[in-house]
Scaffold this active site. Structure first.
Site, PDB file in Angstrom:
ATOM      1  N   GLU A 213       0.926  -1.179  -0.060  1.00  0.00           N
ATOM      2  CA  GLU A 213      -0.058  -0.135  -0.008  1.00  0.00           C
ATOM      3  C   GLU A 213       0.985   1.203  -0.022  1.00  0.00           C
ATOM      4  OE1 GLU A 213      -3.422   0.150  -0.259  1.00  0.00           O
ATOM      5  OE2 GLU A 213      -3.581  -1.903   0.175  1.00  0.00           O
ATOM      6  N   CYS A 247      -2.389   9.712   2.622  1.00  0.00           N
ATOM      7  CA  CYS A 247      -1.832   9.034   1.406  1.00  0.00           C
ATOM      8  C   CYS A 247      -2.823   9.420   0.312  1.00  0.00           C
ATOM      9  CB  CYS A 247      -1.726   7.589   1.595  1.00  0.00           C
ATOM     10  SG  CYS A 247      -3.128   6.569   2.246  1.00  0.00           S
TER      11      CYS A 247
END
Ligand code: NAD
Length: 459
Positions: A213, A247
């Site tokens: 990720e 993010c």
């Protein structure tokens, strides 16, 4: 800090425990999910306080963007686990007649979860919910940059869970690297592209399956048919929540020139509505995580024309919510993921131009589009590959556990949230079961005269 030379022993203990089969029972897993919920409920205020100590994140944000989402995933897993864990029957083709065919979902074994600092509870515990629901044992390595939160997690987990089942290991890059070199059955990594690459190289040596990720430059597009006032509010919120250290935050803005001036006016107003005339005094605005990130971000401020913010305070690691106009593709702020409260603004005239600007960067983790034009929306969704995103909003897609979350290309691979988390930490074991009779002779040599029949069946 956990001593590095103890790590092989920790893993060995988890492997031994996993091999007892205890974690495979669905009833056991549900009990552990309930225990995790209990841990979080019992210590909700301690956890919120720890995150606040780490970077002044407001209690509302820690609940709304971390704990609340973890509780939601725990509840969803408890409700559905029985169903998810059941073997699934699948049809059988004529070649295997007669047979039963089914897929058994089994845990990988011992999973390693490595988390970043920016959502220190969410990004440690949301993957953990999936790993636990799937029946794995877990070693969790939270970030060294949020020491209050990471240390609290370590102490709480050691009180609530057996360490051969879930163990929190504290340490920085060296500890994390040493963990990755061990023989884990699955690695789930959230963090930077640079570290992700190094983990993938190490994992390749053992062919350890993994999820990465990662991050990237997530565009936020506003066209002239969007509701500008609402768009500005939603973009300001999504960009500056957690002081931009998200993010999936909009990284840069792409806007049509005809609406830019009006939009930037609304954006300035929205920032003021969120954090007041001086955001440094706002209780709702966090700080930059450390000196290194503060300096990196401060160096990006030297570009274009500052429309809002721009102020910094090195002592308190404060960077104001900042909007910079007249940015060019060559400015440092457009070279890599910003990961802080700075929003550069670029113009586009046509769809082609918009696509071309986005394609200058690797495939992003998120994309946001604000528009009322269906054909423009369709074209963006068709032409641009990105991890996931939202139309006419930012970030709130993360609150839907039916939407799996993960990157594509340089922003990573694999996904989680809701059922996707369970799937990620499970191996699908496919099995065919046949009776001893009949034993159809077609497959056996001699093959003379059989090819025509096979061709009729397998076409
Ligand atoms: P990072 O890669 O520096 O660190 C992440 C974790 O990896 C930490 O626990 C760290 O101790 C560990 N680590 C550091 N070096 C290592 C090495 N050589 N080998 C093994 N482990 C190592 O990332 P960060 O600064 O904590 O987080 C910021 C990055 O994470 C940004 O790029 C952001 O986009 C990304 N991110 C992605 C997501 C997502 O869900 N896709 C979420 C949050 C952050």
């Amino acid at each position: 800090m956990t001593a590095i030379d103890q790590l092989p022993d920790y893993l060995a203990k988890q492997k031994t425990y996993f091999s007892t089969g205890e974690t495979k029972s669905v009833a056991f897993r549900i009990r552990q999910l309930r225990l995790l919920r209990e841990l979080l409920q019992d210590h909700e205020s301690d956890l919120i306080e720890a995150v606040h100590k780490d970077f002044k994140k407001p209690a509302f944000e820690t609940y709304a963007t971390e704990l609340g989402l973890i509780f939601n995933d725990i509840g969803y897993a408890i409700k559905n686990l029985d169903q998810w864990a059941k073997p699934k029957s699948v049809p059988s083709p004529i070649v295997n007649f007669p047979s039963k065919n089914f897929i058994i979902t089994e845990p990988y074994g011992c999973a390693l979860i490595i988390a970043p600092w920016n959502y220190p509870l969410l990004l440690s515990l949301q993957p953990l919910v999936g790993a636990l629901a799937a029946g794995n044992t877990i070693i969790l390595k939270p970030s060294e940059l949020t020491p209050h939160t990471s240390e609290l997690l370590a102490s709480l987990f050691s009180k609530y869970f057996q360490e051969e089942y879930i163990r929190v290991v504290l340490g920085a890059a060296e500890t994390s690297k040493a963990l990755v070199e061990l023989d884990f059955d699955y690695i789930f990594f959230t963090g930077s592209n640079r570290v992700g690459k190094s983990i993938m190289r190490t994992a390749a040596e053992r062919i350890t399956p993994l999820t990465l990720e990662l991050g990237g430059k997530s565009p936020c597009i506003v066209d002239e048919t969007a509701n500008l006032e609402i768009s500005a509010k939603r973009i300001a919120w999504g960009k500056f929540i957690n002081a931009g250290q998200t993010c999936v935050a909009p990284d840069y803005l792409l806007i049509q020139p005809s609406i830019k001036k009006e939009f930037l006016g609304y954006l300035k107003d929205s920032i003021e509505q969120l954090y007041g005339a001086n955001p440094e005094e706002s209780e709702d605005y966090p700080r930059i995580i450390n000196q290194a990130h503060f300096e990196r971000l401060s160096n990006l401020l030297d570009a274009g024309t500052t429309v809002a913010g721009g102020q910094t305070n090195a002592e308190t690691l404060y960077i104001a919510p900042t909007v910079i106009d007249d940015v060019t593709k060559d400015d440092p702020v457009m070279q890599e993921e910003i990961f802080g409260p700075i929003l550069p603004v670029l113009e586009f005239n046509t769809l082609e131009e918009c696509v071309e600007i986005i394609h200058r960067h690797p495939r992003p983790l998120a994309l946001y589009l604000f528009s009322n034009t269906q054909s423009f929306e369709d074209a963006i969704l068709e032409r641009i590959s990105f991890g996931g995103g939202a139309i006419n909003d930012t970030i709130t897609q993360m609150g839907n556990h039916h939407l799996s979350f993960g990157g594509v290309g340089a922003s990573g691979f694999g996904s989680y949230h809701g059922k996707a988390s369970f799937d990620t930490f499970s191996h699908q074991k496919s099995v065919m079961k046949k009776p001893f009779w009949p034993d159809v002779p077609l497959r056996y040599a001699p093959y003379d005269g059989k090819l025509g029949i096979v061709k009729k069946i397998l076409k």
